[in-house]
Write a protein that holds these residues in place. Structure first.
Motif, PDB file in Angstrom:
ATOM      1  N   ARG A 101       5.095  29.831  -9.615  1.00 52.46           N
ATOM      2  CA  ARG A 101       5.814  29.678  -8.543  1.00 52.46           C
ATOM      3  C   ARG A 101       4.796  29.907  -7.383  1.00 52.46           C
ATOM      4  N   LEU A 102       4.696  28.975  -6.544  1.00 52.87           N
ATOM      5  CA  LEU A 102       3.828  28.852  -5.693  1.00 52.87           C
ATOM      6  C   LEU A 102       4.483  28.705  -3.975  1.00 52.87           C
ATOM      7  N   ILE A 103       3.671  29.454  -3.247  1.00 59.28           N
ATOM      8  CA  ILE A 103       4.275  29.320  -1.700  1.00 59.28           C
ATOM      9  C   ILE A 103       2.944  29.105  -0.992  1.00 59.28           C
ATOM     10  N   LYS A 104       3.178  27.952  -0.056  1.00 58.03           N
ATOM     11  CA  LYS A 104       2.000  27.723   0.771  1.00 58.03           C
ATOM     12  C   LYS A 104       2.342  27.856   2.252  1.00 58.03           C
ATOM     13  N   GLU A 105       1.435  27.991   3.059  1.00 57.86           N
ATOM     14  CA  GLU A 105       1.806  28.429   4.617  1.00 57.86           C
ATOM     15  C   GLU A 105       0.648  27.408   5.218  1.00 57.86           C
ATOM     16  N   LEU A 106       0.934  26.934   6.654  1.00 55.62           N
ATOM     17  CA  LEU A 106       0.095  26.148   7.166  1.00 55.62           C
ATOM     18  C   LEU A 106      -0.683  27.198   8.018  1.00 55.62           C
ATOM     19  N   TRP A 107      -2.243  26.914   7.771  1.00 55.73           N
ATOM     20  CA  TRP A 107      -3.075  27.727   9.017  1.00 55.73           C
ATOM     21  C   TRP A 107      -3.576  27.066  10.068  1.00 55.73           C
ATOM     22  N   ALA A 108      -3.959  25.821   9.925  1.00 52.34           N
ATOM     23  CA  ALA A 108      -4.408  24.976  11.153  1.00 52.34           C
ATOM     24  C   ALA A 108      -4.291  23.488  10.596  1.00 52.34           C
ATOM     25  N   PHE A 109      -4.388  22.774  11.572  1.00 47.51           N
ATOM     26  CA  PHE A 109      -4.559  21.236  11.636  1.00 47.51           C
ATOM     27  C   PHE A 109      -5.133  20.764  12.604  1.00 47.51           C
ATOM     28  N   ASP A 110      -5.662  19.363  12.520  1.00 47.54           N
ATOM     29  CA  ASP A 110      -6.391  18.669  13.571  1.00 47.54           C
ATOM     30  C   ASP A 110      -6.408  17.093  12.850  1.00 47.54           C
ATOM     31  N   ASN A 111      -5.797  16.409  13.691  1.00 45.42           N
ATOM     32  CA  ASN A 111      -5.918  14.740  13.589  1.00 45.42           C
ATOM     33  C   ASN A 111      -5.227  14.766  12.002  1.00 45.42           C
ATOM     34  N   ASN A 112      -6.170  14.280  11.051  1.00 48.22           N
ATOM     35  CA  ASN A 112      -6.110  13.950   9.722  1.00 48.22           C
ATOM     36  C   ASN A 112      -6.491  15.111   8.752  1.00 48.22           C
TER      37      ASN A 112
ATOM     38  N   MET B  39       1.030  -1.128   0.214  1.00 47.95           N
ATOM     39  CA  MET B  39      -0.037   0.103   0.144  1.00 47.95           C
ATOM     40  C   MET B  39       0.713   1.266  -0.038  1.00 47.95           C
ATOM     41  N   GLU B  40       0.523   2.196  -0.732  1.00 46.79           N
ATOM     42  CA  GLU B  40       1.199   3.466  -1.131  1.00 46.79           C
ATOM     43  C   GLU B  40       1.168   4.262   0.459  1.00 46.79           C
ATOM     44  N   THR B  41       2.100   4.971   0.743  1.00 50.14           N
ATOM     45  CA  THR B  41       2.360   5.797   1.800  1.00 50.14           C
ATOM     46  C   THR B  41       3.066   7.039   1.402  1.00 50.14           C
ATOM     47  N   LYS B  42       2.502   8.074   2.086  1.00 48.15           N
ATOM     48  CA  LYS B  42       3.192   9.193   1.779  1.00 48.15           C
ATOM     49  C   LYS B  42       3.406  10.334   3.304  1.00 48.15           C
ATOM     50  N   PRO B  43       4.517   9.911   3.867  1.00 45.26           N
ATOM     51  CA  PRO B  43       4.813  10.575   5.081  1.00 45.26           C
ATOM     52  C   PRO B  43       4.827  12.045   5.042  1.00 45.26           C
ATOM     53  N   PRO B  44       4.761  12.667   6.052  1.00 41.74           N
ATOM     54  CA  PRO B  44       4.301  12.440   7.404  1.00 41.74           C
ATOM     55  C   PRO B  44       2.832  12.090   7.297  1.00 41.74           C
ATOM     56  N   LEU B  45       2.537  11.362   8.180  1.00 44.90           N
ATOM     57  CA  LEU B  45       1.128  10.546   8.500  1.00 44.90           C
ATOM     58  C   LEU B  45       0.282  11.143   9.513  1.00 44.90           C
ATOM     59  N   PRO B  46      -0.857  10.957   9.256  1.00 46.52           N
ATOM     60  CA  PRO B  46      -1.723  11.616  10.608  1.00 46.52           C
ATOM     61  C   PRO B  46      -1.690  10.499  11.748  1.00 46.52           C
ATOM     62  N   PRO B  47      -2.065  11.031  12.826  1.00 50.05           N
ATOM     63  CA  PRO B  47      -2.462  12.426  13.179  1.00 50.05           C
ATOM     64  C   PRO B  47      -1.392  13.464  13.277  1.00 50.05           C
ATOM     65  N   PHE B  48      -1.470  14.375  12.716  1.00 51.04           N
ATOM     66  CA  PHE B  48      -0.691  15.454  12.610  1.00 51.04           C
ATOM     67  C   PHE B  48      -0.272  16.323  13.974  1.00 51.04           C
ATOM     68  N   THR B  49       1.114  16.946  14.028  1.00 48.93           N
ATOM     69  CA  THR B  49       1.555  17.719  14.865  1.00 48.93           C
ATOM     70  C   THR B  49       1.664  18.968  14.135  1.00 48.93           C
ATOM     71  N   ALA B  50       2.079  20.017  14.982  1.00 48.06           N
ATOM     72  CA  ALA B  50       2.377  21.407  14.166  1.00 48.06           C
ATOM     73  C   ALA B  50       3.661  21.200  13.233  1.00 48.06           C
ATOM     74  N   GLU B  51       4.358  20.517  13.737  1.00 47.89           N
ATOM     75  CA  GLU B  51       5.738  20.183  12.882  1.00 47.89           C
ATOM     76  C   GLU B  51       5.372  19.322  11.595  1.00 47.89           C
ATOM     77  N   THR B  52       4.698  18.248  11.878  1.00 47.48           N
ATOM     78  CA  THR B  52       4.427  17.468  10.688  1.00 47.48           C
ATOM     79  C   THR B  52       3.334  18.131   9.602  1.00 47.48           C
ATOM     80  N   ALA B  53       2.658  18.882  10.179  1.00 44.41           N
ATOM     81  CA  ALA B  53       1.556  19.490   9.377  1.00 44.41           C
ATOM     82  C   ALA B  53       2.257  20.775   8.570  1.00 44.41           C
ATOM     83  N   ALA B  54       3.033  21.307   9.135  1.00 48.09           N
ATOM     84  CA  ALA B  54       3.993  22.307   8.127  1.00 48.09           C
ATOM     85  C   ALA B  54       4.789  21.705   7.322  1.00 48.09           C
TER      86      ALA B  54
END
Length: 155
Positions: free
Chosen positions: A72-83, A1-16
């Motif tokens: 050219r794209l820039i993304k920024e984390l806004w919020a996260f929760d679990n998955n 099965m394919e995986t794409k880390p980081p995996l949920p549940p997310f933390t601030a660090e893994t979501a960013a």
């Protein structure tokens, strides 16, 4: 099965990190690579377009990057929760006539247990800009680590 880390549940660090990895992939403008971050049955809403599955995602991305030149794209984390992760983003591109744009938007993402995106909901607005109004200057590809992000650019 394919995986794409980081995996949920997310933390601030893994979501960013997930947001930065998405930014990096999209900046390749390679639909073959980008599509692998999504589940085979991923559902999207992109502006007013509804997209289902990897084949439609691939076709959408191919059309997008044929129209949006020098993207050219820039993304920024806004919020996260679990998955789920919410990001805000901006990207710059020019069309075939040479007109430059900055697109602003927000995305809501939902991931499966393997870290693949199952749902992507995007709201985007395009603003025509002059070439002298551009803010995203780096060679095509990954944004350098020392290039300012959205907050640093006042966006």
């Amino acid at each position: 099965m394919e995986t794409k880390p980081p995996l949920p549940p997310f933390t601030a660090e893994t979501a960013a990190k997930k947001a930065r990895l998405a930014e990096d992939a999209w900046n390749t403008r390679d639909p073959d690579r980008v599509v692998l971050a999504y589940t085979p049955d991923s559902r999207w809403r992109n502006r007013a377009e509804f997209i289902d599955g990897r084949a439609e995602i691939h076709a959408f991305l191919t059309r997008k990057w044929q129209r949006e030149l020098e993207y050219r794209l820039i993304k920024e984390l806004w919020a996260f929760d679990n998955n789920r992760i919410a990001v805000r983003f901006a990207y710059e591109f020019r069309d075939g006539s040479g007109q430059w744009y900055r697109a602003y938007g927000n995305e809501n993402w939902e991931f499966d247990a393997n870290g693949l995106m199952a749902v992507r909901l995007a709201s985007i607005n395009d603003l025509p800009i002059t070439e002298s109004g551009r803010l995203f200057f780096w060679p095509q590809g990954r944004r350098p680590d020392d290039h300012p992000g959205l907050s640093e650019l006042g966006l």
